[in-house]
Design a protein around this motif. Structure first.
Motif, PDB file in Angstrom:
ATOM      1  N   THR A  80       0.840  -1.203   0.000  1.00  0.00           N
ATOM      2  CA  THR A  80       0.000   0.000   0.000  1.00  0.00           C
ATOM      3  C   THR A  80       0.872   1.249   0.000  1.00  0.00           C
ATOM      4  O   THR A  80       0.613   2.200  -0.743  1.00  0.00           O
ATOM      5  CB  THR A  80      -0.933   0.005   1.227  1.00  0.00           C
ATOM      6  OG1 THR A  80      -1.764  -1.156   1.167  1.00  0.00           O
ATOM      7  CG2 THR A  80      -1.799   1.248   1.268  1.00  0.00           C
ATOM      8  N   LEU A  81       1.914   1.250   0.811  1.00  0.00           N
ATOM      9  CA  LEU A  81       2.812   2.399   0.866  1.00  0.00           C
ATOM     10  C   LEU A  81       3.486   2.644  -0.481  1.00  0.00           C
ATOM     11  O   LEU A  81       3.560   3.784  -0.952  1.00  0.00           O
ATOM     12  CB  LEU A  81       3.869   2.204   1.961  1.00  0.00           C
ATOM     13  CG  LEU A  81       4.870   3.334   2.138  1.00  0.00           C
ATOM     14  CD1 LEU A  81       4.167   4.643   2.485  1.00  0.00           C
ATOM     15  CD2 LEU A  81       5.882   2.978   3.202  1.00  0.00           C
ATOM     16  N   ARG A  88       3.139   5.966  -2.805  1.00  0.00           N
ATOM     17  CA  ARG A  88       4.330   6.710  -3.242  1.00  0.00           C
ATOM     18  C   ARG A  88       4.365   6.863  -4.761  1.00  0.00           C
ATOM     19  O   ARG A  88       4.730   7.915  -5.280  1.00  0.00           O
ATOM     20  CB  ARG A  88       5.598   6.014  -2.749  1.00  0.00           C
ATOM     21  CG  ARG A  88       5.832   6.219  -1.278  1.00  0.00           C
ATOM     22  CD  ARG A  88       7.087   5.534  -0.807  1.00  0.00           C
ATOM     23  NE  ARG A  88       7.356   5.853   0.585  1.00  0.00           N
ATOM     24  CZ  ARG A  88       8.175   5.184   1.356  1.00  0.00           C
ATOM     25  NH1 ARG A  88       8.844   4.130   0.888  1.00  0.00           N
ATOM     26  NH2 ARG A  88       8.364   5.546   2.614  1.00  0.00           N
ATOM     27  N   LEU A  89       3.967   5.805  -5.478  1.00  0.00           N
ATOM     28  CA  LEU A  89       3.933   5.867  -6.938  1.00  0.00           C
ATOM     29  C   LEU A  89       2.929   6.918  -7.404  1.00  0.00           C
ATOM     30  O   LEU A  89       3.235   7.751  -8.261  1.00  0.00           O
ATOM     31  CB  LEU A  89       3.584   4.481  -7.509  1.00  0.00           C
ATOM     32  CG  LEU A  89       3.441   4.380  -9.019  1.00  0.00           C
ATOM     33  CD1 LEU A  89       4.740   4.754  -9.714  1.00  0.00           C
ATOM     34  CD2 LEU A  89       3.009   2.966  -9.409  1.00  0.00           C
ATOM     35  N   VAL A  90       1.749   6.903  -6.824  1.00  0.00           N
ATOM     36  CA  VAL A  90       0.716   7.885  -7.182  1.00  0.00           C
ATOM     37  C   VAL A  90       1.176   9.292  -6.814  1.00  0.00           C
ATOM     38  O   VAL A  90       1.073  10.224  -7.624  1.00  0.00           O
ATOM     39  CB  VAL A  90      -0.622   7.552  -6.490  1.00  0.00           C
ATOM     40  CG1 VAL A  90      -1.614   8.704  -6.640  1.00  0.00           C
ATOM     41  CG2 VAL A  90      -1.210   6.260  -7.035  1.00  0.00           C
ATOM     42  N   LYS A  96      -6.899   5.668  -2.952  1.00  0.00           N
ATOM     43  CA  LYS A  96      -7.193   4.276  -2.623  1.00  0.00           C
ATOM     44  C   LYS A  96      -6.812   3.486  -3.872  1.00  0.00           C
ATOM     45  O   LYS A  96      -7.425   3.664  -4.929  1.00  0.00           O
ATOM     46  CB  LYS A  96      -8.668   4.098  -2.273  1.00  0.00           C
ATOM     47  CG  LYS A  96      -9.057   4.847  -1.019  1.00  0.00           C
ATOM     48  CD  LYS A  96     -10.516   4.676  -0.692  1.00  0.00           C
ATOM     49  CE  LYS A  96     -10.859   5.485   0.559  1.00  0.00           C
ATOM     50  NZ  LYS A  96     -12.261   5.371   0.917  1.00  0.00           N
ATOM     51  N   CYS A  97      -5.778   2.658  -3.748  1.00  0.00           N
ATOM     52  CA  CYS A  97      -5.163   2.017  -4.902  1.00  0.00           C
ATOM     53  C   CYS A  97      -5.454   0.521  -4.946  1.00  0.00           C
ATOM     54  O   CYS A  97      -5.266  -0.175  -3.947  1.00  0.00           O
ATOM     55  CB  CYS A  97      -3.653   2.232  -4.863  1.00  0.00           C
ATOM     56  SG  CYS A  97      -3.173   3.966  -4.710  1.00  0.00           S
ATOM     57  N   PHE A  98      -5.855   0.049  -6.129  1.00  0.00           N
ATOM     58  CA  PHE A  98      -6.178  -1.360  -6.318  1.00  0.00           C
ATOM     59  C   PHE A  98      -5.580  -1.877  -7.616  1.00  0.00           C
ATOM     60  O   PHE A  98      -5.487  -1.137  -8.593  1.00  0.00           O
ATOM     61  CB  PHE A  98      -7.699  -1.562  -6.400  1.00  0.00           C
ATOM     62  CG  PHE A  98      -8.464  -1.078  -5.208  1.00  0.00           C
ATOM     63  CD1 PHE A  98      -8.633  -1.892  -4.098  1.00  0.00           C
ATOM     64  CD2 PHE A  98      -9.018   0.189  -5.182  1.00  0.00           C
ATOM     65  CE1 PHE A  98      -9.340  -1.441  -2.986  1.00  0.00           C
ATOM     66  CE2 PHE A  98      -9.729   0.646  -4.086  1.00  0.00           C
ATOM     67  CZ  PHE A  98      -9.886  -0.177  -2.983  1.00  0.00           C
ATOM     68  N   THR A  99      -5.216  -3.158  -7.628  1.00  0.00           N
ATOM     69  CA  THR A  99      -4.881  -3.819  -8.885  1.00  0.00           C
ATOM     70  C   THR A  99      -6.207  -4.136  -9.575  1.00  0.00           C
ATOM     71  O   THR A  99      -7.264  -4.149  -8.922  1.00  0.00           O
ATOM     72  CB  THR A  99      -4.101  -5.131  -8.669  1.00  0.00           C
ATOM     73  OG1 THR A  99      -4.963  -6.060  -8.003  1.00  0.00           O
ATOM     74  CG2 THR A  99      -2.825  -4.894  -7.873  1.00  0.00           C
ATOM     75  N   PRO A 100      -6.206  -4.436 -10.868  1.00  0.00           N
ATOM     76  CA  PRO A 100      -7.460  -4.800 -11.528  1.00  0.00           C
ATOM     77  C   PRO A 100      -8.138  -6.011 -10.866  1.00  0.00           C
ATOM     78  O   PRO A 100      -9.364  -6.032 -10.720  1.00  0.00           O
ATOM     79  CB  PRO A 100      -7.034  -5.112 -12.965  1.00  0.00           C
ATOM     80  CG  PRO A 100      -5.825  -4.251 -13.167  1.00  0.00           C
ATOM     81  CD  PRO A 100      -5.119  -4.277 -11.837  1.00  0.00           C
TER      82      PRO A 100
END
Length: 102
Positions: free
Chosen positions: A63-64, A68-70, A87-91
């Motif tokens: 998650t971290l 950081r990428l975003v 809020k980041c998710f893989t497909p």
């Protein structure tokens, strides 16, 4: 939080250039995001956003690392606003969440 006027909101967005549409376009372009949903939580002043971002680039990242990428992708935009919550998710994670498997 003080009430914001439509005029103030337009001025802020015109000055910073940061809107849900510009944020979404950048994320889709630079992170190959398959789904982006950005909500302006600031009452229209363009200073507080929450986003759902679905990208294959998040695969095998914590998650971290995803945040950081975003954040590095939106470095200039984030500097111009007050608050940013991704809020980041893989497909695969997103499909599971949408199917109710959270």
């Amino acid at each position: 939080m003080s009430a914001r006027t439509d005029t103030e909101a337009s001025t802020t967005q015109a000055t910073t250039g940061v809107t849900p549409d510009t944020l979404g376009a950048t994320l889709k372009s630079k992170l190959e995001a398959q789904h982006v949903d950005i909500a302006d939580l600031s009452g229209g002043c363009g200073q507080m956003f929450e986003a759902i971002i679905v990208s294959p680039q998040f695969t095998k990242k914590t998650t971290l690392a995803r945040h950081r990428l975003v954040n590095s992708t939106l470095k200039e935009e984030i500097a111009a606003i007050h608050a940013w919550t991704p809020k980041c998710f893989t497909p695969e994670e997103w499909e599971k969440k949408r199917a109710g498997g959270e």
